[in-house]
Scaffold this motif. Structure first.
Motif, PDB file in Angstrom:
ATOM      1  N   THR A 293       0.907  -1.245   0.027  1.00 12.92           N
ATOM      2  CA  THR A 293       0.028   0.184  -0.192  1.00 12.92           C
ATOM      3  C   THR A 293       0.816   1.274   0.015  1.00 12.92           C
ATOM      4  O   THR A 293       0.396   2.151  -0.544  1.00 12.92           O
ATOM      5  N   TRP A 294       2.214   1.057   0.444  1.00 15.01           N
ATOM      6  CA  TRP A 294       2.882   2.218   0.461  1.00 15.01           C
ATOM      7  C   TRP A 294       4.447   1.767   0.298  1.00 15.01           C
ATOM      8  O   TRP A 294       4.705   0.569   1.009  1.00 15.01           O
ATOM      9  N   SER A 295       5.245   2.424  -0.190  1.00 14.83           N
ATOM     10  CA  SER A 295       6.705   2.310  -0.500  1.00 14.83           C
ATOM     11  C   SER A 295       7.671   3.282  -0.484  1.00 14.83           C
ATOM     12  O   SER A 295       7.266   4.585  -1.100  1.00 14.83           O
ATOM     13  N   VAL A 296       8.859   3.166   0.050  1.00 11.46           N
ATOM     14  CA  VAL A 296       9.954   4.292  -0.140  1.00 11.46           C
ATOM     15  C   VAL A 296      11.026   3.423  -0.623  1.00 11.46           C
ATOM     16  O   VAL A 296      11.554   2.379   0.134  1.00 11.46           O
ATOM     17  N   ILE A 297      11.601   3.757  -2.003  1.00 13.59           N
ATOM     18  CA  ILE A 297      12.402   3.012  -2.436  1.00 13.59           C
ATOM     19  C   ILE A 297      13.826   3.969  -2.842  1.00 13.59           C
ATOM     20  O   ILE A 297      13.608   5.105  -3.241  1.00 13.59           O
ATOM     21  N   THR A 298      14.745   3.669  -2.460  1.00 12.44           N
ATOM     22  CA  THR A 298      15.994   4.428  -2.744  1.00 12.44           C
ATOM     23  C   THR A 298      17.323   3.540  -3.546  1.00 12.44           C
ATOM     24  O   THR A 298      17.407   2.503  -3.415  1.00 12.44           O
ATOM     25  N   LEU A 299      17.372   4.409  -4.587  1.00  2.00           N
ATOM     26  CA  LEU A 299      18.567   3.802  -5.435  1.00  2.00           C
ATOM     27  C   LEU A 299      19.821   4.728  -5.423  1.00  2.00           C
ATOM     28  O   LEU A 299      19.717   5.987  -5.228  1.00  2.00           O
ATOM     29  N   GLU A 300      21.008   4.219  -5.440  1.00  4.75           N
ATOM     30  CA  GLU A 300      22.162   5.039  -5.432  1.00  4.75           C
ATOM     31  C   GLU A 300      22.894   5.062  -6.897  1.00  4.75           C
ATOM     32  O   GLU A 300      22.972   3.708  -7.509  1.00  4.75           O
ATOM     33  N   PHE A 301      23.145   6.050  -7.516  1.00  2.00           N
ATOM     34  CA  PHE A 301      23.642   6.198  -8.803  1.00  2.00           C
ATOM     35  C   PHE A 301      25.284   6.576  -8.717  1.00  2.00           C
ATOM     36  O   PHE A 301      25.415   7.562  -7.937  1.00  2.00           O
ATOM     37  N   PRO A 302      26.063   6.108  -9.387  1.00  2.00           N
ATOM     38  CA  PRO A 302      27.583   6.329  -9.337  1.00  2.00           C
ATOM     39  C   PRO A 302      27.748   7.813 -10.120  1.00  2.00           C
ATOM     40  O   PRO A 302      27.026   8.226 -10.888  1.00  2.00           O
ATOM     41  N   ALA A 303      29.045   8.125  -9.691  1.00  2.00           N
ATOM     42  CA  ALA A 303      29.657   9.458 -10.544  1.00  2.00           C
ATOM     43  C   ALA A 303      29.722   8.975 -11.759  1.00  2.00           C
ATOM     44  O   ALA A 303      29.774   7.750 -12.366  1.00  2.00           O
ATOM     45  N   ARG A 304      29.631   9.858 -12.668  1.00  4.87           N
ATOM     46  CA  ARG A 304      29.697   9.535 -14.246  1.00  4.87           C
ATOM     47  C   ARG A 304      29.743  10.783 -15.010  1.00  4.87           C
ATOM     48  O   ARG A 304      29.864  11.854 -14.548  1.00  4.87           O
ATOM     49  N   LYS A 305      30.163  10.458 -16.345  1.00 13.44           N
ATOM     50  CA  LYS A 305      30.652  11.655 -17.172  1.00 13.44           C
ATOM     51  C   LYS A 305      29.171  12.005 -18.038  1.00 13.44           C
ATOM     52  O   LYS A 305      28.359  11.128 -18.581  1.00 13.44           O
ATOM     53  N   ALA A 306      28.967  13.217 -18.017  1.00 17.98           N
ATOM     54  CA  ALA A 306      27.675  13.821 -18.793  1.00 17.98           C
ATOM     55  C   ALA A 306      28.342  13.711 -20.418  1.00 17.98           C
ATOM     56  O   ALA A 306      29.266  13.552 -20.914  1.00 17.98           O
ATOM     57  N   LYS A 307      27.383  13.756 -21.271  1.00 17.88           N
ATOM     58  CA  LYS A 307      27.629  13.754 -22.579  1.00 17.88           C
ATOM     59  C   LYS A 307      28.352  15.015 -23.036  1.00 17.88           C
ATOM     60  O   LYS A 307      29.137  14.595 -24.089  1.00 17.88           O
ATOM     61  N   ASP A 308      28.338  15.856 -22.215  1.00 20.35           N
ATOM     62  CA  ASP A 308      29.053  17.355 -22.736  1.00 20.35           C
ATOM     63  C   ASP A 308      30.484  17.191 -22.178  1.00 20.35           C
ATOM     64  O   ASP A 308      31.328  17.962 -22.220  1.00 20.35           O
ATOM     65  N   GLY A 309      30.852  15.948 -21.388  1.00 17.64           N
ATOM     66  CA  GLY A 309      32.102  15.918 -20.988  1.00 17.64           C
ATOM     67  C   GLY A 309      32.097  16.334 -19.266  1.00 17.64           C
ATOM     68  O   GLY A 309      33.137  16.217 -18.790  1.00 17.64           O
ATOM     69  N   ARG A 310      31.127  16.902 -18.807  1.00 16.46           N
ATOM     70  CA  ARG A 310      31.158  17.211 -17.380  1.00 16.46           C
ATOM     71  C   ARG A 310      31.220  15.955 -16.279  1.00 16.46           C
ATOM     72  O   ARG A 310      30.584  14.864 -16.605  1.00 16.46           O
ATOM     73  N   ASN A 311      31.907  16.399 -15.334  1.00 18.30           N
ATOM     74  CA  ASN A 311      31.946  15.317 -14.372  1.00 18.30           C
ATOM     75  C   ASN A 311      30.854  15.318 -13.282  1.00 18.30           C
ATOM     76  O   ASN A 311      30.539  16.382 -12.674  1.00 18.30           O
ATOM     77  N   LEU A 312      29.885  14.325 -13.339  1.00 16.17           N
ATOM     78  CA  LEU A 312      28.800  14.499 -12.375  1.00 16.17           C
ATOM     79  C   LEU A 312      28.719  13.487 -11.175  1.00 16.17           C
ATOM     80  O   LEU A 312      29.273  12.615 -11.159  1.00 16.17           O
ATOM     81  N   PRO A 313      28.434  14.121  -9.862  1.00 15.90           N
ATOM     82  CA  PRO A 313      28.708  13.420  -8.991  1.00 15.90           C
ATOM     83  C   PRO A 313      27.778  12.373  -8.638  1.00 15.90           C
ATOM     84  O   PRO A 313      26.512  12.200  -9.228  1.00 15.90           O
ATOM     85  N   PRO A 314      28.001  11.217  -7.706  1.00 13.08           N
ATOM     86  CA  PRO A 314      27.015  10.249  -7.173  1.00 13.08           C
ATOM     87  C   PRO A 314      25.579  10.971  -6.946  1.00 13.08           C
ATOM     88  O   PRO A 314      25.608  12.054  -6.301  1.00 13.08           O
TER      89      PRO A 314
END
Length: 469
Positions: A293-314
């Motif tokens: 009936t209810w949920s709280v769901i957490t996902l962790e995403f890693p640091a990554r490169k944007a298509k334009d070359g920027r460094n993106l944090p976790p």
């Protein structure tokens, strides 16, 4: 164009035995996965030439989807429930009518250029993959698929078969959505390390066991075709069909699948999130037949490169459902994040190191930069996305897909190459919700690394006689 006539009897036999029909020009199937390709999509269309479009699933949202293609030639309508086709039949009285999409594909292979698919979630992939392998352009309602494996397959097939695709998260066509994506990518709130997304769903029954017994199947409904690839179960009136299927695990994808493709869409695109590394969930508890009936769901995403070359944090991304349109439910869980603002029934908050972005909107189509005083006089960056202007965003999205069918140089923004990975993320969250344990995700190999029960949910076993993928 050349074609290969494939009877439904042949098709079912190939599916049941694991045999394959291979025609050069499409994706090489995995061992045992039959490919039925009887017609290749046109490479070019003449000026003002109309598409021949078929609708699969023509009731409710499906009626809207196919009716919004009315400027083209709608040549066929298919639905397992004859009564659900009423509105579409009134608009397209001359279209051929079918219960079984496989028979429609067989009989009208050379008369169909594109399809809309608006069935329950569990049948999206079987219908759309066959259509793409036949060279048909595809518009499919959200979520793109029922399982993670199907979502990845849909993206791969769309690319391999060189067809125009679009998922039905219509907010993607909204000018406000595109402005918000551009603003976040420009760095207006800095590096984003935290995201919160919530919905007022479910608005259908969840958290209960399936009813016992069976009811008489209405004459207008082909129950076997409705169940399709899912495990067979008895028909129960008003329990699954026509609406409440969303809350049942075998057929739907719950609140996260239903609304995540809308409400999480802007954050996923703007932050270029890719695949998560972990997922875990808290919920009300359930018997694994219908969603909690209810949920709280957490996902962790890693640091990554944007298509334009920027460094993106976790990024730590948290989803909340079960508030049932009660902003206080969200406020109690996100207290203090948007001081002075009213929590909406559905929305998202992105937290950056220079500020916050709050969107009190199902589609991420409204942007409030916080604290407001810090962003007075803010002007959005120069647009990088096309703008459709005011009007019906549902129609805008359909027009964008139809244009893509006719002009491969102008793909729809939420094509399956984008929509597949977005859907994967949401369904990974559903897997964590189901097992009730933290799972570790291997995006490269499309598998759960640390939990065999969870990994078994990545790809479902289709019911006997439906093993066509």
């Amino acid at each position: 164009m050349d074609s290969v006539k494939t009877t439904r009897r042949f098709f079912l036999g190939a599916a049941a035995t694991g045999a394959g029909i291979w025609v050069t020009g499409c994706a090489q199937p995995k061992p045992g996965a039959p490919v039925v390709q009887v017609h290749r999509a046109k490479g070019k269309y003449k000026a003002n030439e109309k598409l021949n479009v078929a609708g699969v699933g023509c009731g409710g949202k499906g009626a809207s989807d196919i009716i919004k293609c009315r400027k083209e030639n709608v040549v066929a309508l298919c639905d397992v429930d004859w009564n659900m086709m009423g509105e579409a039949i009134k608009v397209f009285p001359n279209a051929k009518k079918y219960h079984d999409y496989r028979i429609m594909f067989d009989e009208m292979a050379n008369q169909i250029d594109a399809i809309t698919c608006s069935t329950p979630d569990h049948m999206h992939a079987p219908i759309c993959v066959q259509a793409m392998r036949m060279g048909k352009h595809v518009y499919c309602q959200k979520p793109l698929t029922w399982s993670v494996w199907e979502a990845r397959l849909m993206a791969q097939e769309a690319k391999a078969c060189n067809v125009a695709t679009q998922m039905g998260n219509q907010g993607t066509a909204h000018d406000g959505f595109r402005t918000a994506v551009e603003a976040i990518r420009s760095g207006v709130i800095g590096n984003v390390k935290e995201a919160h997304v919530w919905t007022n769903r479910p608005i259908w029954p969840q958290g209960k066991a399936r009813p016992k017994g069976s009811d008489a199947i209405p004459e207008n409904l082909e129950w076997d075709l409705w169940v399709g690839v899912a495990p067979m179960r008895p028909f129960k009136e008003k329990i699954y069909h026509p609406f409440a299927w969303r809350g049942w695990w075998d057929f739907g994808t719950g609140a996260l699948g239903d609304m995540g493709c809308h409400t999480a869409n802007m954050a996923y695109m703007a932050l270029e999130l890719g695949s998560p590394t972990t997922a875990e969930a808290q919920n009300s508890g359930f018997d694994k037949d219908s969603f909690p009936t209810w949920s709280v769901i957490t996902l962790e995403f890693p640091a990554r490169k944007a298509k334009d070359g920027r460094n993106l944090p976790p990024v730590k991304w948290t989803w909340y459902d079960g508030g049932n349109d009660k902003p206080q439910w969200v406020h109690d869980r996100l207290k203090g994040l948007i001081e002075g603002e009213r929590y909406s029934g559905s929305g998202l908050i992105l937290i950056g190191d220079k500020g916050k972005l709050y969107s009190p909107n199902d589609y991420g189509a409204e942007m409030i930069l916080l604290p407001r005083k810090d962003f007075e006089g803010y002007k959005p960056p120069t647009p990088t996305f096309e703008r459709w202007g005011p009007g019906d965003i549902d129609q805008h999205q359909r027009d964008e897909w139809i244009r893509a069918c006719k002009d491969p140089k102008k793909p729809a923004l939420s094509n399956f190459g984008y929509a597949g990975p977005l859907t994967e993320v949401l369904l990974i969250g559903n897997i964590a919700n189901y097992v009730g344990k933290k799972i570790e995700w291997d995006g490269t190999n499309c598998m759960v690394k640390n939990n065999p029960e969870a990994n078994a949910l990545v790809r479902r076993q289709y019911r006997k006689g439906w093993e066509q993928l």
